[in-house]
Design a protein around this motif. Sequence first.
Motif, PDB file in Angstrom:
ATOM      1  N   UNK A 126      -4.986  -5.853  11.134  1.00 51.18           N
ATOM      2  CA  UNK A 126      -5.773  -6.825  11.936  1.00 51.18           C
ATOM      3  C   UNK A 126      -5.671  -8.289  11.849  1.00 51.18           C
ATOM      4  N   UNK A 127      -5.205  -8.805  10.428  1.00 50.88           N
ATOM      5  CA  UNK A 127      -5.223 -10.241  10.177  1.00 50.88           C
ATOM      6  C   UNK A 127      -3.644 -10.515  10.216  1.00 50.88           C
ATOM      7  N   UNK A 128      -2.708  -9.824  10.726  1.00 52.82           N
ATOM      8  CA  UNK A 128      -1.531 -10.179  10.818  1.00 52.82           C
ATOM      9  C   UNK A 128      -0.714 -10.473   9.794  1.00 52.82           C
ATOM     10  N   UNK A 129      -1.104  -9.696   8.575  1.00 51.11           N
ATOM     11  CA  UNK A 129      -0.573  -9.921   7.278  1.00 51.11           C
ATOM     12  C   UNK A 129       0.884  -9.043   7.179  1.00 51.11           C
ATOM     13  N   UNK A 130       1.812  -9.183   6.489  1.00 51.38           N
ATOM     14  CA  UNK A 130       2.776  -8.415   6.230  1.00 51.38           C
ATOM     15  C   UNK A 130       2.422  -7.355   5.235  1.00 51.38           C
ATOM     16  N   UNK A 131       2.910  -6.016   5.602  1.00 48.12           N
ATOM     17  CA  UNK A 131       2.665  -4.834   4.778  1.00 48.12           C
ATOM     18  C   UNK A 131       3.935  -4.187   4.407  1.00 48.12           C
ATOM     19  N   UNK A 132       4.016  -3.969   3.082  1.00 48.17           N
ATOM     20  CA  UNK A 132       5.019  -3.167   2.521  1.00 48.17           C
ATOM     21  C   UNK A 132       4.364  -1.839   1.905  1.00 48.17           C
ATOM     22  N   UNK A 133       5.291  -0.772   2.310  1.00 46.19           N
ATOM     23  CA  UNK A 133       4.814   0.540   1.845  1.00 46.19           C
ATOM     24  C   UNK A 133       5.811   1.225   0.775  1.00 46.19           C
ATOM     25  N   UNK A 134       6.165   0.631  -0.297  1.00 51.22           N
ATOM     26  CA  UNK A 134       7.263   1.538  -0.863  1.00 51.22           C
ATOM     27  C   UNK A 134       7.093   2.622  -1.263  1.00 51.22           C
ATOM     28  N   UNK A 135       7.853   3.453  -1.470  1.00 48.19           N
ATOM     29  CA  UNK A 135       7.718   4.925  -2.006  1.00 48.19           C
ATOM     30  C   UNK A 135       7.382   4.884  -3.487  1.00 48.19           C
ATOM     31  N   UNK A 136       8.175   3.903  -4.223  1.00 50.35           N
ATOM     32  CA  UNK A 136       8.143   3.603  -5.477  1.00 50.35           C
ATOM     33  C   UNK A 136       8.339   2.026  -5.818  1.00 50.35           C
ATOM     34  N   UNK A 137       7.058   1.691  -5.988  1.00 48.84           N
ATOM     35  CA  UNK A 137       6.918   0.074  -6.147  1.00 48.84           C
ATOM     36  C   UNK A 137       7.873  -0.520  -7.399  1.00 48.84           C
ATOM     37  N   UNK A 138       8.346   0.297  -8.211  1.00 49.20           N
ATOM     38  CA  UNK A 138       8.991  -0.168  -9.460  1.00 49.20           C
ATOM     39  C   UNK A 138      10.684  -0.332  -8.827  1.00 49.20           C
ATOM     40  N   UNK A 139      10.936   0.287  -7.813  1.00 45.73           N
ATOM     41  CA  UNK A 139      12.243   0.218  -7.301  1.00 45.73           C
ATOM     42  C   UNK A 139      12.992  -1.274  -7.480  1.00 45.73           C
ATOM     43  N   UNK A 140      13.991  -1.571  -8.017  1.00 39.82           N
ATOM     44  CA  UNK A 140      14.770  -2.823  -8.269  1.00 39.82           C
ATOM     45  C   UNK A 140      14.787  -3.575  -7.006  1.00 39.82           C
ATOM     46  N   UNK A 141      14.817  -3.129  -5.849  1.00 40.42           N
ATOM     47  CA  UNK A 141      14.974  -3.633  -4.530  1.00 40.42           C
ATOM     48  C   UNK A 141      13.830  -4.426  -4.166  1.00 40.42           C
TER      49      UNK A 141
ATOM     50  N   UNK B 110       0.955  -1.067  -0.045  1.00 40.16           N
ATOM     51  CA  UNK B 110       0.076   0.079   0.054  1.00 40.16           C
ATOM     52  C   UNK B 110       0.736   1.227   0.120  1.00 40.16           C
ATOM     53  N   UNK B 111       0.281   2.523  -0.344  1.00 42.02           N
ATOM     54  CA  UNK B 111       1.084   3.565  -0.080  1.00 42.02           C
ATOM     55  C   UNK B 111       1.412   3.943   1.137  1.00 42.02           C
ATOM     56  N   UNK B 112       2.572   4.809   1.153  1.00 43.26           N
ATOM     57  CA  UNK B 112       3.208   5.161   2.565  1.00 43.26           C
ATOM     58  C   UNK B 112       2.032   5.944   3.496  1.00 43.26           C
ATOM     59  N   UNK B 113       2.300   5.771   4.559  1.00 47.46           N
ATOM     60  CA  UNK B 113       1.638   6.665   5.558  1.00 47.46           C
ATOM     61  C   UNK B 113       1.629   8.228   5.335  1.00 47.46           C
ATOM     62  N   UNK B 114       0.811   8.889   5.657  1.00 51.41           N
ATOM     63  CA  UNK B 114       0.671  10.293   5.335  1.00 51.41           C
ATOM     64  C   UNK B 114       0.388  10.990   6.402  1.00 51.41           C
ATOM     65  N   UNK B 115       0.721  12.383   6.653  1.00 54.19           N
ATOM     66  CA  UNK B 115       0.482  13.321   7.631  1.00 54.19           C
ATOM     67  C   UNK B 115      -1.185  13.936   7.578  1.00 54.19           C
ATOM     68  N   UNK B 116      -1.677  14.160   8.522  1.00 54.75           N
ATOM     69  CA  UNK B 116      -3.336  14.435   8.388  1.00 54.75           C
ATOM     70  C   UNK B 116      -3.448  15.247   9.283  1.00 54.75           C
ATOM     71  N   UNK B 117      -4.417  16.248   9.059  1.00 57.02           N
ATOM     72  CA  UNK B 117      -5.077  17.260   9.903  1.00 57.02           C
ATOM     73  C   UNK B 117      -3.901  18.377  10.295  1.00 57.02           C
ATOM     74  N   UNK B 118      -4.428  19.322  11.078  1.00 55.45           N
ATOM     75  CA  UNK B 118      -3.647  20.308  11.741  1.00 55.45           C
ATOM     76  C   UNK B 118      -2.253  19.772  12.373  1.00 55.45           C
ATOM     77  N   UNK B 119      -2.651  18.741  13.235  1.00 55.13           N
ATOM     78  CA  UNK B 119      -1.538  18.084  13.784  1.00 55.13           C
ATOM     79  C   UNK B 119      -0.387  17.518  12.968  1.00 55.13           C
ATOM     80  N   UNK B 120      -0.767  17.212  11.616  1.00 55.11           N
ATOM     81  CA  UNK B 120      -0.046  16.461  10.931  1.00 55.11           C
ATOM     82  C   UNK B 120       0.433  15.012  11.389  1.00 55.11           C
ATOM     83  N   UNK B 121      -0.461  14.610  11.970  1.00 57.53           N
ATOM     84  CA  UNK B 121      -0.053  13.161  12.698  1.00 57.53           C
ATOM     85  C   UNK B 121      -0.312  12.185  11.470  1.00 57.53           C
ATOM     86  N   UNK B 122       0.658  11.257  11.404  1.00 59.88           N
ATOM     87  CA  UNK B 122       0.765  10.129  10.451  1.00 59.88           C
ATOM     88  C   UNK B 122      -0.391   9.244  10.394  1.00 59.88           C
ATOM     89  N   UNK B 123      -1.074   9.110   9.344  1.00 59.07           N
ATOM     90  CA  UNK B 123      -2.011   8.209   9.440  1.00 59.07           C
ATOM     91  C   UNK B 123      -1.959   7.046   8.482  1.00 59.07           C
TER      92      UNK B 123
END
Length: 308
Positions: free
Chosen positions: A53-68, A30-43
């Motif tokens: 919730x289901x204990x599934x591994x999550x990846x959040x690449x800035x660029x999904x096409x990066x070779x790594x 999925x996409x990276x976490x983003x700051x939101x609201x006046x407090x810029x809390x990461x969401x």
Amino acid sequence: MKVVFMGTPDFAVPTLEALIKKHDVAAVVTQPDKPKGRGKKMVFPVVKEKALEHNIKVYQPVKVKDSAFVEILKELEPDVIVVVAFGQILSEDILNIPKYGCINVHGSLLPKYRGAAPIQWSVINGEELGGITTMYMAKGLDSGDMILKAEEKITEDDTYGSLYGRLSFIGAELLIETLDLLEKGEAVRIPQDDDEATLAPMITRDMEHIDWNNNSRDISNLIKGLNPQPTAYTMYKDEKLKIWFAEAENTEYSGEIGEIVDVRKKDFVVKTKDGAVAVKEVQAQGGKKMSADAYMRGHVIEKGIILN
């Protein structure tokens, strides 16, 4: 099947939930976490919340096409990659990884409305039918071979939000049916007719400002297509007034285009190029969304004012 799921907004959640019940979801991208609201809390993206919730591994690449990251996907060895409103373009290297390919759940009846905002444009353009298409992903913009389609009637009361909600669940059902066909070797490839293709580009900020010089039906459809986001607006006495819902009027009115030509108990009427629209739901600057009649109990809407 071993699945890697790629998605970001709430539209993708019903499909992820359906996959978890029936298949082995090895990872969620999925996409990276983003700051939101006046407090810029990461969401977190809502898809990330559901995966955790289901204990599934999550990846959040800035660029999904990066070779790594492509190497990480290869190591997961998925049978299929399922993509639902992910928000990044997949490289050819990624498209070639899964045994059954990369399958996209797209919010229109392809080849109509290829692009970022198919559901919104379906409402804005006054389509009678919306729908979902499952497709093999290819290098072009939503141009891959189709597998299954499901139609959904767009009603007079529909907004982008209401249609979006229904299609999210229809998409989940259609995706599971699509994977069943893939496993059985019965999934067909239906090429798209590029000559019938239409585009659904991203919604731009300038579209939010209502031009009352358009036709009544076009204005009401635009308002519905931008509800709940980013929401259409007009200027009333130099203050922004968001309009969440409006209906084309059959009654003829005299007056200038953009003029408030009638103020009724439950709504107010604005003159357009070819008629008028009745404004049903509004939101004042800094206020909350409410029905027009509730708004008018606390604010004055003057007949004869020109909206711009």
